[in-house]
Design a protein around this motif. Structure first.
Motif, PDB file in Angstrom:
ATOM      1  N   LEU A 135      54.683  37.865  44.074  1.00 23.66           N
ATOM      2  CA  LEU A 135      54.102  38.629  43.152  1.00 23.66           C
ATOM      3  C   LEU A 135      54.722  40.273  43.095  1.00 23.66           C
ATOM      4  O   LEU A 135      55.491  40.807  42.449  1.00 23.66           O
ATOM      5  CB  LEU A 135      52.850  38.118  43.179  1.00 23.66           C
ATOM      6  CG  LEU A 135      52.625  38.955  41.218  1.00 23.66           C
ATOM      7  CD1 LEU A 135      52.684  38.565  40.214  1.00 23.66           C
ATOM      8  CD2 LEU A 135      50.719  38.753  41.825  1.00 23.66           C
ATOM      9  N   TYR A 155      53.301  32.126  38.143  1.00 27.82           N
ATOM     10  CA  TYR A 155      52.410  32.531  39.093  1.00 27.82           C
ATOM     11  C   TYR A 155      50.490  32.217  38.331  1.00 27.82           C
ATOM     12  O   TYR A 155      49.931  31.596  39.278  1.00 27.82           O
ATOM     13  CB  TYR A 155      51.256  34.012  38.862  1.00 27.82           C
ATOM     14  CG  TYR A 155      51.078  34.891  39.612  1.00 27.82           C
ATOM     15  CD1 TYR A 155      50.839  34.734  41.668  1.00 27.82           C
ATOM     16  CD2 TYR A 155      49.864  35.191  39.819  1.00 27.82           C
ATOM     17  CE1 TYR A 155      49.844  35.459  42.539  1.00 27.82           C
ATOM     18  CE2 TYR A 155      48.868  35.867  40.633  1.00 27.82           C
ATOM     19  CZ  TYR A 155      48.950  36.340  41.380  1.00 27.82           C
ATOM     20  OH  TYR A 155      47.992  36.338  42.411  1.00 27.82           O
ATOM     21  N   ASP A 156      49.946  32.706  37.045  1.00 29.76           N
ATOM     22  CA  ASP A 156      49.017  32.198  36.414  1.00 29.76           C
ATOM     23  C   ASP A 156      49.021  30.165  36.077  1.00 29.76           C
ATOM     24  O   ASP A 156      48.263  30.266  36.737  1.00 29.76           O
ATOM     25  CB  ASP A 156      49.062  32.493  35.293  1.00 29.76           C
ATOM     26  CG  ASP A 156      49.275  33.848  34.941  1.00 29.76           C
ATOM     27  OD1 ASP A 156      48.905  34.269  35.820  1.00 29.76           O
ATOM     28  OD2 ASP A 156      49.876  34.941  33.823  1.00 29.76           O
ATOM     29  N   ARG A 196      55.494  35.793  36.166  1.00 32.42           N
ATOM     30  CA  ARG A 196      54.116  36.197  35.437  1.00 32.42           C
ATOM     31  C   ARG A 196      53.545  35.020  35.409  1.00 32.42           C
ATOM     32  O   ARG A 196      52.322  34.545  35.803  1.00 32.42           O
ATOM     33  CB  ARG A 196      54.424  36.380  34.751  1.00 32.42           C
ATOM     34  CG  ARG A 196      54.031  38.355  34.960  1.00 32.42           C
ATOM     35  CD  ARG A 196      54.092  38.850  33.749  1.00 32.42           C
ATOM     36  NE  ARG A 196      54.056  40.533  34.151  1.00 32.42           N
ATOM     37  CZ  ARG A 196      53.365  41.217  34.767  1.00 32.42           C
ATOM     38  NH1 ARG A 196      52.040  41.309  34.657  1.00 32.42           N
ATOM     39  NH2 ARG A 196      53.688  42.514  35.131  1.00 32.42           N
ATOM     40  N   LYS A 197      54.651  33.816  34.881  1.00 33.05           N
ATOM     41  CA  LYS A 197      53.600  32.174  33.948  1.00 33.05           C
ATOM     42  C   LYS A 197      53.252  31.481  35.445  1.00 33.05           C
ATOM     43  O   LYS A 197      52.846  30.945  34.588  1.00 33.05           O
ATOM     44  CB  LYS A 197      54.732  32.131  32.972  1.00 33.05           C
ATOM     45  CG  LYS A 197      54.504  32.945  31.600  1.00 33.05           C
ATOM     46  CD  LYS A 197      55.602  32.423  30.661  1.00 33.05           C
ATOM     47  CE  LYS A 197      55.011  32.489  29.349  1.00 33.05           C
ATOM     48  NZ  LYS A 197      56.616  32.200  28.012  1.00 33.05           N
ATOM     49  N   LEU A 208      56.845  42.496  40.606  1.00 31.38           N
ATOM     50  CA  LEU A 208      56.758  43.460  39.747  1.00 31.38           C
ATOM     51  C   LEU A 208      58.079  44.660  39.684  1.00 31.38           C
ATOM     52  O   LEU A 208      58.145  45.526  39.494  1.00 31.38           O
ATOM     53  CB  LEU A 208      55.196  43.895  39.544  1.00 31.38           C
ATOM     54  CG  LEU A 208      53.958  42.729  39.212  1.00 31.38           C
ATOM     55  CD1 LEU A 208      53.371  42.647  38.636  1.00 31.38           C
ATOM     56  CD2 LEU A 208      54.386  42.044  37.774  1.00 31.38           C
TER      57      LEU A 208
END
Length: 719
Positions: A570, A551-552, A548-549, A574
């Motif tokens: 992604l 991707y951000d 997640r980090k 998930l």
């Protein structure tokens, strides 16, 4: 001591040669002159004799004639003339008879060895024939006997230094020229600038240029050519504008260098614009200019421009130049106009290896590897000289053509044939072969190629090193891949991406993230491929938080807009962690229509968590798109089967069959004794595969005993 070839001189008895009547009449008078008593060296008769021999040497128009005149010089007792010796050396060198030229120089009396004209002549002979190291040795010998050189000597020696790439020698020769007071000699300074430009030391060349009190067009062209060699088109253009501002008219050589600099730098549109400007100013294009512009047009989607330049080639009468014909073949080939390229090739009266390679490349780049191989075979069968036999470029193109077409085994077989032909592969060849080794997991051959890389001193070639890393990582040899990576002095984006992808492929998500952080710390900016690799690694390793980090960071820190592959990673990340609803929301919010990879990632997670309802909703999206793939049908069918819904499972399989969808059987291969054996379910075993099949059965039993894979998959594999 030099070890130059010393072929025998043409026999002195053969004195008749094909000169015109006047020369024969003059030559016949030598017998009378020789029968008279010897005259002092300064006598009119001797001077007339020397002039006569000089005249005859100048008129020589075939390789046999200089030897015959040489024989008469010896008979006439004029071989002690340094002037005639220098002329003989020059004429022999003009016909490529360097051994004869050296014999003349060595046999000249010692008292003549102080003559600068003689030294300049032998230096020019070696330099013009590409024997630069021997020329430099002669220069050292010349200085040892006290002959220091002049404005004709130094440009020759500077050219030799530049060709040999010896910076220390260049500085020494520069000092010698200054000591001789030649710092204002136009030819010497032009030679110095050309020497430094050839070495890439444009700062030194520019200093010399700025200090010149007078410049010729050659001075300007030398500087512009130097910038072109360094791929510095901005520097070349600035020098060009400065040249015009000082009232010096650029000639065709100037324009050729300027166009070449832009073409080398990949500035295709600007090259075409400059060519148009050149035409507007009335400068007639040379064959070299036309070749440069054609190479640029071949990189652009500009078939109409290629045809227009082809017309110009015919108009200005350059169609006979081989460099132009080769460029036209290459240009039409890159535009997929293979018929035109083949026609031009067939019309060539003489072809060199560049011509053949241009046509082979045309077919290879169009994906027609069989046709390319047919032309390659014709080249192999040709009975011409060694210049028209397959070279390393020919082999590299055909090997890469089969590799790119997914015909790896044939590509490797061609590589074996190349080795048997004693052709040493270059970086491009090695890279193509290693990519096939990576694809086929041919570790033994990959290691063999690595040994060749070490012997050929290609370890630090970035293209080769990156290919080695990819090959080792895909073959599961992570330590060896990491070792190649660590030994790289300079790493580029591809080097880091290969390591990240390799770690992710083998479930080493934390290592992949560590490599990603190391890359960013070294100042290399990640690209779209980097994030696909690292997000995929996090997905397979279950590193949800890290994924997640990353991707951000991709969007916020590095400003990369997510593409389909990033959304698929992604969603997979998930989904694998059980966050099916969140993954579904991301799919719905995508700015583009999700493809089968995105839906497939979601559907695969449904299989893992046996969520039939969510799977049905997801599968409906896939079926509505009418994608010609069996993957989604089989996934949903397996989900039904895992939940005991056998009727639903059978219904889906029948539906897929009715639509004509067939599952492509998985294939595996193994390398034994440098041969590849391929096998898949539903196919008969290849000859010699019985032992392999026995090993597979043994491994299957062992895996079943240790509960490594589900029994249902074992039964499927057994069928």
């Amino acid at each position: 001591m030099l070890h130059s070839p010393r072929p025998k001189l043409i026999p002195r008895a053969r004195l008749a040669f094909a000169l015109n009547f006047t020369d024969r009449r003059l030559f016949s008078s030598l017998s009378h002159e020789r029968s008279q008593p010897s005259s002092p060296s300064s006598s009119p008769a001797r001077n007339e004799l020397l002039d006569l021999f000089d005249h005859l040497l100048r008129r020589c128009c075939s390789a046999e004639q200089p030897g015959r005149v040489h024989a008469r010089i010896v008979v006439a007792g004029a071989s002690d003339s340094a002037f005639l010796a220098a002329r003989l050396v020059s004429v022999y060198a003009r016909f490529g008879l360097l051994g004869n030229a050296r014999i003349v120089f060595d046999e000249t009396p010692a008292e003549c060895k102080s003559n600068l004209l003689l030294w300049n002549s032998i230096l020019r002979a070696y330099t013009s024939n590409g024997c630069h190291e021997e020329a430099l040795e002669l220069y050292v010998g010349m200085r040892k006997v006290g002959v220091l050189g002049d404005g004709f000597t130094f440009p020759l020696v500077m050219r030799d230094c530049a060709e040999m790439g010896r910076s220390i020698w260049c500085r020494s020769v520069h000092c010698h020229a200054l000591q001789m007071g030649l710092h204002h000699n136009l030819h010497v300074v032009n030679g110095l600038m050309g020497m430094y430009a050839k070495l890439g030391q444009m700062g030194s060349a520019l200093q010399l240029f700025d200090r010149m009190s007078a410049r010729s067009c050659i001075s300007w062209n030398t500087m512009i050519s130097g910038f072109a060699l360094k791929f510095d088109c901005d520097g070349a253009l600035e020098m060009f504008r400065r040249m015009e501002s000082e009232g010096v008219e650029p000639n065709v050589v100037t324009w050729t260098s300027l166009l070449s600099s832009h073409a080398r730098s990949g500035r295709d549109a600007e090259t075409v614009e400059l060519f148009g400007l050149m035409r507007m100013r009335g400068i007639g294009p040379s064959a070299e200019v036309l070749a440069v512009v054609l190479s640029v047009c071949s990189n652009m989607i500009a078939l109409h421009m290629i045809k227009a330049i082809h017309g110009l080639v015919i108009k200005v009468g350059c169609e006979a130049y081989l460099i132009v014909k080769n460029s036209l073949v290459c240009a039409y080939g890159k535009q997929r106009q293979l018929k035109d390229a083949s026609q031009l090739f067939l019309e060539m009266e003489s072809k060199n290896i560049v011509s053949w390679n241009a046509l082979i490349t045309s077919y290879a780049e169009s994906g027609l590897c069989d046709e390319a191989f047919e032309i390659f075979s014709q080249l192999k069968k040709s009975n011409g000289c060694s210049l028209v036999r397959p070279n390393v470029i020919s082999w590299s193109v055909i090997i890469d053509a089969f590799a790119s077409a997914g015909r790896g085994r044939e590509s490797l077989e061609l590589y074996r044939q190349m080795q048997l032909a004693n052709i040493v592969g270059n970086a491009v060849t090695i890279s193509s072969v290693l990519s096939v080794c990576a694809e086929l997991a041919a570790l033994n051959l990959g290691r063999e190629v690595h040994g060749h890389v070490a012997r050929a001193l290609l370890n630090h070639n970035l293209l080769v090193a990156n290919s080695l890393i990819t090959m080792y990582m895909r073959c599961g040899c992570l330590n060896e891949g990491s070792l190649v990576f660590k030994k790289l002095v300079a790493k580029d984006l591809i080097s880091w991406n290969s390591m990240i992808a390799g770690c992710g492929m083998h479930g080493l998500g934390k290592d992949a993230v560590r490599y990603f952080d190391g890359m960013v710390e070294t100042g290399i900016k990640p690209d779209e491929v980097t994030f696909v690799a690292v997000l995929s690694a996090c997905s397979h390793a279950g590193l949800v938080v890290e994924g997640r980090k990353l991707y951000d960071r991709m969007t916020e820190e590095f400003g990369i807009e997510p593409q389909m592959e990033h959304y698929a990673c992604l969603v997979d990340l998930l989904s694998r962690s059980g966050s099916l609803q969140e993954a579904g929301e991301i799919v719905k919010a995508m700015p583009m229509t999700p493809n089968v990879c995105v839906w497939g990632a979601l559907l695969n997670a449904c299989r893992m968590y046996r969520d039939t309802d969510f799977a049905e909703a997801t599968a409906s999206h896939v079926f509505n798109q009418n994608w010609e793939t069996t993957g989604s049908y089989m996934l949903l069918s397996n989900i039904y089967a895992a939940n005991g819904q056998w009727d639903d499972s059978a219904r889906l399989r029948i539906s897929a069959k009715e639509k004509g969808l067939k599952k492509v059987p998985g294939q595996s291969w193994i390398e034994l004794s440098n041969k590849f054996y391929m096998f898949s379910s539903g196919r008969a075993l290849q000859l010699g595969m019985e032992d392999v099949h026995g090993v597979l059965e043994e491994l299957t039993l062992q895996m079943e005993t240790e509960d490594v894979i589900p029994a249902i998959l074992l039964k499927t594999a057994g069928t």
